[in-house]
Design a protein around this motif. Structure first.
Motif, PDB file in Angstrom:
ATOM      1  N   ALA A 140       4.181   5.103  -4.246  1.00 19.59           N
ATOM      2  CA  ALA A 140       3.031   5.903  -4.690  1.00 19.59           C
ATOM      3  C   ALA A 140       2.241   5.232  -5.805  1.00 19.59           C
ATOM      4  O   ALA A 140       1.013   5.365  -5.881  1.00 19.59           O
ATOM      5  CB  ALA A 140       3.507   7.279  -5.139  1.00 19.59           C
ATOM      6  N   HIS A 141       2.939   4.495  -6.681  1.00 27.84           N
ATOM      7  CA  HIS A 141       2.262   3.902  -7.836  1.00 27.84           C
ATOM      8  C   HIS A 141       1.278   2.803  -7.450  1.00 27.84           C
ATOM      9  O   HIS A 141       0.407   2.434  -8.255  1.00 27.84           O
ATOM     10  CB  HIS A 141       3.295   3.327  -8.811  1.00 27.84           C
ATOM     11  N   SER A 142       1.390   2.254  -6.246  1.00 30.97           N
ATOM     12  CA  SER A 142       0.514   1.160  -5.826  1.00 30.97           C
ATOM     13  C   SER A 142      -0.649   1.622  -4.953  1.00 30.97           C
ATOM     14  O   SER A 142      -1.431   0.789  -4.484  1.00 30.97           O
ATOM     15  CB  SER A 142       1.316   0.089  -5.068  1.00 30.97           C
ATOM     16  N   VAL A 143      -0.751   2.916  -4.695  1.00 30.15           N
ATOM     17  CA  VAL A 143      -1.868   3.424  -3.897  1.00 30.15           C
ATOM     18  C   VAL A 143      -3.157   3.293  -4.706  1.00 30.15           C
ATOM     19  O   VAL A 143      -3.217   3.668  -5.869  1.00 30.15           O
ATOM     20  CB  VAL A 143      -1.643   4.893  -3.504  1.00 30.15           C
ATOM     21  N   SER A 144      -4.182   2.736  -4.102  1.00 28.51           N
ATOM     22  CA  SER A 144      -5.449   2.515  -4.795  1.00 28.51           C
ATOM     23  C   SER A 144      -6.230   3.824  -4.934  1.00 28.51           C
ATOM     24  O   SER A 144      -6.108   4.731  -4.103  1.00 28.51           O
ATOM     25  CB  SER A 144      -6.295   1.504  -4.013  1.00 28.51           C
ATOM     26  N   ASP A 145      -7.029   3.902  -5.992  1.00 35.33           N
ATOM     27  CA  ASP A 145      -7.957   5.026  -6.146  1.00 35.33           C
ATOM     28  C   ASP A 145      -9.408   4.548  -6.094  1.00 35.33           C
ATOM     29  O   ASP A 145     -10.329   5.274  -6.491  1.00 35.33           O
ATOM     30  CB  ASP A 145      -7.702   5.772  -7.461  1.00 35.33           C
ATOM     31  N   ALA A 146      -9.616   3.338  -5.579  1.00 32.30           N
ATOM     32  CA  ALA A 146     -10.960   2.764  -5.487  1.00 32.30           C
ATOM     33  C   ALA A 146     -11.662   3.296  -4.242  1.00 32.30           C
ATOM     34  O   ALA A 146     -11.287   2.953  -3.114  1.00 32.30           O
ATOM     35  CB  ALA A 146     -10.880   1.240  -5.445  1.00 32.30           C
ATOM     36  N   GLU A 147     -12.685   4.126  -4.441  1.00 29.73           N
ATOM     37  CA  GLU A 147     -13.388   4.729  -3.317  1.00 29.73           C
ATOM     38  C   GLU A 147     -14.115   3.694  -2.477  1.00 29.73           C
ATOM     39  O   GLU A 147     -14.461   3.968  -1.326  1.00 29.73           O
ATOM     40  CB  GLU A 147     -14.369   5.781  -3.825  1.00 29.73           C
ATOM     41  N   THR A 148     -14.362   2.515  -3.041  1.00 26.85           N
ATOM     42  CA  THR A 148     -15.036   1.459  -2.291  1.00 26.85           C
ATOM     43  C   THR A 148     -14.121   0.804  -1.262  1.00 26.85           C
ATOM     44  O   THR A 148     -14.603   0.077  -0.394  1.00 26.85           O
ATOM     45  CB  THR A 148     -15.573   0.379  -3.241  1.00 26.85           C
ATOM     46  N   ARG A 149     -12.802   1.059  -1.388  1.00 22.87           N
ATOM     47  CA  ARG A 149     -11.849   0.506  -0.412  1.00 22.87           C
ATOM     48  C   ARG A 149     -10.966   1.642   0.110  1.00 22.87           C
ATOM     49  O   ARG A 149      -9.781   1.739  -0.221  1.00 22.87           O
ATOM     50  CB  ARG A 149     -10.997  -0.589  -1.058  1.00 22.87           C
ATOM     51  N   PRO A 150     -11.534   2.527   0.920  1.00 19.52           N
ATOM     52  CA  PRO A 150     -10.786   3.706   1.379  1.00 19.52           C
ATOM     53  C   PRO A 150      -9.540   3.363   2.183  1.00 19.52           C
ATOM     54  O   PRO A 150      -8.594   4.152   2.204  1.00 19.52           O
ATOM     55  CB  PRO A 150     -11.811   4.467   2.237  1.00 19.52           C
ATOM     56  N   ASN A 151      -9.505   2.195   2.814  1.00 21.17           N
ATOM     57  CA  ASN A 151      -8.326   1.828   3.603  1.00 21.17           C
ATOM     58  C   ASN A 151      -7.109   1.554   2.732  1.00 21.17           C
ATOM     59  O   ASN A 151      -5.980   1.444   3.241  1.00 21.17           O
ATOM     60  CB  ASN A 151      -8.619   0.612   4.481  1.00 21.17           C
ATOM     61  N   LEU A 152      -7.312   1.438   1.395  1.00 23.63           N
ATOM     62  CA  LEU A 152      -6.184   1.260   0.476  1.00 23.63           C
ATOM     63  C   LEU A 152      -5.845   2.556  -0.267  1.00 23.63           C
ATOM     64  O   LEU A 152      -4.900   2.570  -1.062  1.00 23.63           O
ATOM     65  CB  LEU A 152      -6.497   0.158  -0.544  1.00 23.63           C
ATOM     66  N   CYS A 153      -6.610   3.609  -0.008  1.00 24.47           N
ATOM     67  CA  CYS A 153      -6.416   4.877  -0.735  1.00 24.47           C
ATOM     68  C   CYS A 153      -5.441   5.803  -0.025  1.00 24.47           C
ATOM     69  O   CYS A 153      -5.643   7.027   0.044  1.00 24.47           O
ATOM     70  CB  CYS A 153      -7.759   5.574  -0.934  1.00 24.47           C
ATOM     71  N   GLY A 154      -4.393   5.241   0.528  1.00 25.91           N
ATOM     72  CA  GLY A 154      -3.382   6.019   1.220  1.00 25.91           C
ATOM     73  C   GLY A 154      -2.139   5.181   1.439  1.00 25.91           C
ATOM     74  O   GLY A 154      -2.055   4.030   0.991  1.00 25.91           O
ATOM     75  N   VAL A 155      -1.179   5.770   2.111  1.00 24.48           N
ATOM     76  CA  VAL A 155       0.088   5.103   2.394  1.00 24.48           C
ATOM     77  C   VAL A 155       0.099   4.678   3.853  1.00 24.48           C
ATOM     78  O   VAL A 155       0.022   5.523   4.758  1.00 24.48           O
ATOM     79  CB  VAL A 155       1.281   6.041   2.114  1.00 24.48           C
ATOM     80  N   PHE A 156       0.159   3.373   4.085  1.00 25.12           N
ATOM     81  CA  PHE A 156       0.277   2.895   5.459  1.00 25.12           C
ATOM     82  C   PHE A 156       1.674   3.251   5.954  1.00 25.12           C
ATOM     83  O   PHE A 156       2.680   2.806   5.392  1.00 25.12           O
ATOM     84  CB  PHE A 156       0.051   1.385   5.522  1.00 25.12           C
ATOM     85  N   SER A 157       1.733   4.060   6.983  1.00 31.89           N
ATOM     86  CA  SER A 157       2.997   4.609   7.481  1.00 31.89           C
ATOM     87  C   SER A 157       3.204   4.112   8.902  1.00 31.89           C
ATOM     88  O   SER A 157       2.351   4.335   9.767  1.00 31.89           O
ATOM     89  CB  SER A 157       2.959   6.137   7.448  1.00 31.89           C
TER      90      SER A 157
END
Length: 357
Positions: A140-157
């Protein structure tokens, strides 16, 4: 609508759904919780248009009905009530709440304006919520909050049918954790909050298609989340396949040393320098305008261990997410990613990019 319920039951149901309601939004209805009273009890539901969450509450229903009220206000009132039965009644657009000598009135909103729930999927693949929490705690600590890169704003499962793996990255670091799980094959970028909701359930059954993740519990809780659009980066290409040196250190000792020395890491990147010195690991932070700090800790070193610069916050969060008393750090040269992992397992791996020092 008229019913009575136990304070603890309603508080517990609201605690599951209210965090999803938006407090600052241009769509006022998204700040509300939908209350539905039927002969079977109460269903409370919130949504942020990406995640939809509902929970059940036992109640004695005298008159069925549906309404919407401000989620934060209702949760605050219920949490402050005595741990006993209280009554709720909807009359002329006002929700009346009564408990002992206390009474409250909340202006309601039309439930017809509340977003419709998504269509249900058949959730029949069981998973232990404790496993979900363990997986999420590791990434969880590595999930991005950068709205410009939405593909990093979640957990790849991703599941291959035998293993469930969570991966996250904010572009500067990467975290991966996996556990055994027998279920369908799938992959998608899931909002971290969706997995948080699932981890809070007592029992869980999952379903996923190309667009959504759905979870249901035997207690009547249900969650539906859209998957985040976009393609997650090729995380396997980031993980080093070999290393020149490795270090084994006491995890708590290293965390404590970083906390102390980090008091003098005052630059934006919170840069700290790590190097071997007389068989010990020397940790340094220098801020020319303010001062410096150093500390030595015991370490078991093997191979060629180079001097490293790392973000103190990134390393601390990685260490906190690794199980066990000891942790392994695997290194290449001073520009190669550093791998932080348990000593005897690769079920958890954290990749941190070094800082030039």
């Amino acid at each position: 609508m008229k019913f009575s319920a136990q304070q603890a039951d309603m508080a517990g149901a609201l605690a599951k759904v209210v965090p999803l309601a938006k407090t600052k939004t241009t769509v006022a209805m998204l700040s509300n919780v939908r209350l539905e009273a039927t002969r079977d009890g109460i269903t409370v539901r919130t949504t942020n248009l990406e995640i939809d969450m509902e929970a059940k509450c036992a109640a004695t229903v005298e008159r069925p009905g549906i309404t919407c009220v401000n989620a934060a206000q209702l949760a605050g009132i219920v949490s402050a009530l005595p741990k006993a039965s209280f009554g709720v009644e909807l009359d002329m657009g006002v929700v009346h709440i009564a408990a002992g000598r206390s009474s409250f009135k909340l202006v309601s909103a039309s439930h017809f304006e509340f977003p419709e729930p998504p269509a249900r999927l058949a959730a029949n693949h069981a998973i232990d919520p404790a496993d979900v929490k363990w997986l999420l705690d590791g990434v969880a600590h590595s999930v991005s909050d950068a709205e410009t890169r939405p593909n990093l704003c979640g957990v790849f499962s991703v599941s291959d049918g035998k293993t469930l793996r969570f991966v996250s990255s904010d572009g500067h670091r990467l975290a991966m954790r996996e556990t055994d799980w027998v279920g369908p094959e799938f992959e998608g970028i899931v909002p971290a909050r969706a997995w948080e909701s699932i981890a809070a359930m007592k029992t869980v059954r999952l379903a996923m298609d190309a667009h959504r993740l759905v979870a249901e519990s035997n207690e009547g809780d249900a969650m539906s989340s859209r998957l985040i659009d976009g393609r997650f980066p090729d995380y396997k290409a980031v993980i080093p396949r070999s290393h020149k040196g490795s270090l084994v250190v006491n995890r708590e000792a290293l965390l404590a040393a970083i906390k102390r020395v980090g008091l003098m890491a005052l630059d934006v990147a919170k840069t700290m320098r790590f190097r071997l010195d007389d068989g010990e690991w020397l940790i340094e932070a220098v801020t020319p305008q303010s001062g410096e700090a150093r500390e030595r800790i015991d370490v078991e070193a093997d191979g060629e261990v180079v001097e490293l610069g790392m973000n103190a916050g990134y390393l601390s969060q990685a260490l906190a997410a690794v199980d066990g008393d000891k942790v392994a750090l695997r290194t290449g040269d001073n520009q190669s990613p550093i791998v932080v992992a348990p000593v005897d397992a690769d079920t958890t791996q954290h990749i941190i990019m070094p800082i030039r020092v």
